[in-house]
Scaffold this motif. Structure first.
Motif: not given
Length: 260
Positions: A56, A53, A33-34, A30, A37
């Motif tokens: 994530y 988001s 992506w976190f 994750s 975002s």
């Protein structure tokens, strides 16, 4: 064929073990992506940030879901830490979700399965039910869970509250965006995480819906191999594609209801 008969026919125990590479993937899937975002929202590109988001939220859900079943390949403390940190970033007590998810496996789609309530609804009802679903998850944990679960839930909810207060008090715009989009994701959980994989399966709840198709599963990070997960919950998500192949080979006649 019963659940017990199927387990006897399919080799699966070797799939519980993770290599170092697989362990690192499952525990950090994750993170990119976190960060992307947060970066995009920090720059003010909120519309561009939305799909990142979403990815994530999906990958964090995969991460904590493996944590529920002790399938991250790490010890108790690191598993707890992963779930605690994701609680704050996902805007819900992950230990409350875990408590209800374990009950979901034990009492699948029965009256005692509070997580699975939306499976018997129409699709639009499941979407509208989302906020009540999230409230119920925490309320059931407060009413039925042991002291350890309750304490972990209270700690997570307290930290979430402090985080939300600080962000809105100081008007940190990109974190305000993150909080709101995570709440939106949580409100859709009753639809995406329950209804899509369990609707019209009440006659044989353990045989949940599943997903076939290479690109569909790539885009959803293998999170819709749900029949496979219910039959063999100890198998980490990264191993579910291989598990699905083994089930298809050994039992090609098995009815596999598609998720989408």
């Amino acid at each position: 064929m019963s659940h017990t008969d199927l387990i006897k026919k399919v080799e699966w125990k070797d799939l519980k073990k993770l290599s170092v590479k697989e362990m690192l993937i499952e525990n950090n899937i994750s993170v990119p992506w976190f960060l992307i975002s947060l970066f995009l929202s920090y720059k003010g590109y909120y519309l561009v940030a939305i799909p990142f988001s979403g990815f994530y939220f999906l990958t964090a859900l995969r991460q904590v879901h493996n944590g529920f079943h002790n399938s991250l390949g790490t010890g108790k403390f690191l598993t707890w830490l992963s779930m605690y940190l994701n609680s704050i970033s996902m805007m819900t007590s992950i230990h409350a979700v875990k408590f209800n998810h374990i009950r979901h496996h034990k009492f699948c789609l029965s009256e005692q399965d509070y997580e699975g309530k939306s499976a018997s609804m129409k699709w639009y009802q499941a979407i509208l039910y989302g906020p009540k679903h999230m409230f119920l998850i925490h309320w059931v944990t407060f009413k039925l869970a042991n002291k350890d679960y309750k304490n972990k839930m209270i700690l997570e909810l307290f930290c979430i509250s402090v985080f939300v207060f600080v962000v809105f008090y100081f008007s940190v715009n990109f974190l305000m965006y993150h909080i709101l989009i995570m709440f939106f994701g949580e409100f859709l959980m009753a639809f995406f995480a329950v209804w899509t994989v369990h609707h019209d399966t009440h006659d044989n709840p353990q045989f949940a819906r599943t997903q076939r198709g290479f690109w569909k599963n790539k885009l959803t990070f293998s999170m819709f191999y749900h029949m496979e997960h219910h039959l063999f919950p100890a198998v980490p998500t990264i191993k579910l594609p291989e598990l699905a192949k083994r089930i298809d080979t050994v039992l090609p006649e098995l009815d596999k209801k598609q998720t989408f």
